[in-house]
Write an enzyme that holds these catalytic residues in place. Sequence first.
Site, PDB file in Angstrom:
ATOM      1  N   HIS A 112      83.752  37.503  20.156  1.00 29.62           N
ATOM      2  CA  HIS A 112      84.174  37.759  18.778  1.00 29.62           C
ATOM      3  C   HIS A 112      84.489  39.251  18.696  1.00 29.62           C
ATOM      4  O   HIS A 112      83.635  40.088  18.977  1.00 29.62           O
ATOM      5  CB  HIS A 112      83.085  37.360  17.775  1.00 29.62           C
ATOM      6  CG  HIS A 112      82.831  35.883  17.769  1.00 29.62           C
ATOM      7  ND1 HIS A 112      81.569  35.336  17.818  1.00 29.62           N
ATOM      8  CD2 HIS A 112      83.692  34.832  17.736  1.00 29.62           C
ATOM      9  CE1 HIS A 112      81.656  34.014  17.801  1.00 29.62           C
ATOM     10  NE2 HIS A 112      82.947  33.688  17.752  1.00 29.62           N
TER      11      HIS A 112
ATOM     12  N   GLU B  21      82.154  41.958  16.985  1.00 35.25           N
ATOM     13  CA  GLU B  21      80.720  42.024  17.301  1.00 35.25           C
ATOM     14  C   GLU B  21      80.589  43.110  18.357  1.00 35.25           C
ATOM     15  O   GLU B  21      80.767  42.885  19.559  1.00 35.25           O
ATOM     16  CB  GLU B  21      80.211  40.638  17.731  1.00 35.25           C
ATOM     17  CG  GLU B  21      80.287  39.664  16.550  1.00 35.25           C
ATOM     18  CD  GLU B  21      79.864  38.220  16.860  1.00 35.25           C
ATOM     19  OE1 GLU B  21      79.232  37.998  17.905  1.00 35.25           O
ATOM     20  OE2 GLU B  21      80.179  37.335  16.031  1.00 35.25           O
TER      21      GLU B  21
ATOM     22  N   HIS C 130      76.614  38.641  21.761  1.00 32.32           N
ATOM     23  CA  HIS C 130      76.998  38.459  20.361  1.00 32.32           C
ATOM     24  C   HIS C 130      76.123  39.277  19.424  1.00 32.32           C
ATOM     25  O   HIS C 130      74.994  39.646  19.762  1.00 32.32           O
ATOM     26  CB  HIS C 130      76.862  36.974  19.976  1.00 32.32           C
ATOM     27  CG  HIS C 130      77.929  36.114  20.559  1.00 32.32           C
ATOM     28  ND1 HIS C 130      79.106  35.821  19.889  1.00 32.32           N
ATOM     29  CD2 HIS C 130      78.014  35.489  21.752  1.00 32.32           C
ATOM     30  CE1 HIS C 130      79.859  35.048  20.652  1.00 32.32           C
ATOM     31  NE2 HIS C 130      79.232  34.834  21.790  1.00 32.32           N
TER      32      HIS C 130
ATOM     33  N   GLU D 171      72.144  36.969  21.443  1.00 28.16           N
ATOM     34  CA  GLU D 171      72.531  37.188  20.051  1.00 28.16           C
ATOM     35  C   GLU D 171      71.582  38.213  19.454  1.00 28.16           C
ATOM     36  O   GLU D 171      70.358  38.026  19.503  1.00 28.16           O
ATOM     37  CB  GLU D 171      72.405  35.855  19.295  1.00 28.16           C
ATOM     38  CG  GLU D 171      72.837  35.904  17.849  1.00 28.16           C
ATOM     39  CD  GLU D 171      74.327  35.631  17.658  1.00 28.16           C
ATOM     40  OE1 GLU D 171      74.815  34.606  18.145  1.00 28.16           O
ATOM     41  OE2 GLU D 171      74.986  36.459  16.999  1.00 28.16           O
TER      42      GLU D 171
END
Lengths: 312, 323
Positions: free
Chosen positions: B15, B18, B112, B171
């Site tokens: 992404h 990010e 992420h 994450e």
Amino acid sequence: MSSHNTVSFSEARRVAVFGGTHGNEMSGVTLVNLWVKNGAEIQRKGVETKPFITNPKAVEKCSRYVDTDLNRAFTPENLSAPGGDDLPYEVQRAQEINRLFGPKGSPEAYDVIFDLHNTTSNMGCTLILESSKDHFNLQMMNYIKKAIAPASCPVLLNEHPLLKYSTSRSVAKHPVGLEVGPQPQGVLRSNIFEAMRVILKHALDFIELFNEGMEFPPCTVDVFRVSERVDYPRDANGNIIAMVHPNLQDCDWEPLNPGDPMFQTFDGKTIHYEGAGTVYPTFINEAAYYEKQQAFVTTRRETLVASAIRKA
Amino acid sequence: MSCLLSRVAVCGGTHGNELSGVYLVRELQKTEKPLEEEDELVSVLVVLSNPRAVQQCRRYTETDLNRCFTHATLNGPESDKTPYEITRSRELNSLLGPKGSPEAVDLICDLHNTTANMGLCLIAYSDHDWICLHIFRYLQANIPVRYIHFDFPPKEAYSLESVGKHGFAIEIGPQPHGVVRSNIYTTMKAGVQHVMDWVRFFNSGTIFEGGSVEVYTMVKNIDYPRDSETHSITAAIHPQLQDQDFCLLHPNDPLFQTFSGETLRYKGKEPLYPFFINECAYYEKGIALSLARRKCVKMPPIQVKTELEHQENEWEFASEEDE
């Protein structure tokens, strides 16, 4: 205290509340959409308060802007540019907003415009002032600060000849910026939303009291005057090579002294602040400012004196 | 028992906004073979997954890259109307896969960020991939971290890490999209380093003892209340729930606060653990928060199996069958 005469202003009859000047700053978008549906909360006796989404296309895309930053677009050149539909979307919008709420600089312009913004920086509820000589706005900000005490409400004065920019709200006689953070772009946090709502409520209360004839005695307002923009350290290709230092991150409005840590390179080295004196940084690590070459802006503390005001 | 992890991929910018992963990958790409040492058993690929989205600092340009890794999407038809991210997913599948084949890399670590207050998490499709779980346990000894399990059958796995033989997403939150926070970056960098340390230990024959770990298995998502006509949200995450990721949510606890101040409560019967609370990118996916059950998973000991041992085992099996 000053011995200046009382300054009189005409009643503030026409007030606007702008949301979505940046389409991904969600408190303002949400509040204004709410008030467009039902504006009872923002009505005050004798005042026409108009909620207005300034950048609907950006709001729909949930992006800051479509072609160019609307909140930089209200320059004299843009406002008088010919070209209609060929102009960038935000320049067209600026001209439309100038027609509806201005013209900027004329007697017909709206009395007050509140422009609702969010920031990823830890700025709390910041009020943005564009002129140190706007006694009406100074008195309003003093009123708001007292109303929310002991909670604080810093006032950022952006009167810098180079760093000042042409905002949506600058169309009005008395432009007021409300900048509330920290909140990620595209996200709605209920505490941030409520805080903005409360600030605006006090601002509108002030206007109502003023219009009813209340005289506001002279006062002083502590402000932070914008001084300098500081960019991220970059390499020869313009890529950022360091991040805001953990000691500086989230420390908006706190003193930054010469020698204090300022940036941390990606391999862990510290870069120190080497200014001449203590400054008060703000807009620390605002997402939208990476592309504007700004890691934070330095400010200096100042006390402004506001004359007494009453309605004419 | 697993074979050597000889090819590992570290991916960032899946992404484009990010930024911890974007900047970490950039840093790693500056040094040639930065995560490898001399005479290494492992080779490390460092990949910027979605360069176009990174360049524009957006999550994606046409479609979410991290939903493009199902077998169906990877093997679908190509035309000049194919969205950029689907073309890209197929390129990544050639580079790191093909998914499901023996040529796929041994381990993918996909980086992420989230706007939710989740701290550091490993997210994986399996609760019995012992490589992933041992890496998790090793990380846990060094930094606070949680393991989130998305219980999808392999056929339905849609994200980048499913291309490797083993894989997980790292994450970390909370971080606004488009921002790099130094503490978050430092944590991610340390996390990746620990993963690589484990891989080296594993490859060199270290025995990792069995044990048990806590795993959060995703159960369901809850959307925001929305206006039936405009589909706009009509409430925000309740202030008592905001930032309370992994704090048990009980029936009747506050979930949302409407714009007129009313509290909407959790109507489920089972207490569950919320996560991805108020993740920016999930508004458009209809997710205000996700809910998980927590359970204990027992893991066997693990040690790398050499090629020789692998062959010996095969001969043993063959001779056993003869008897």
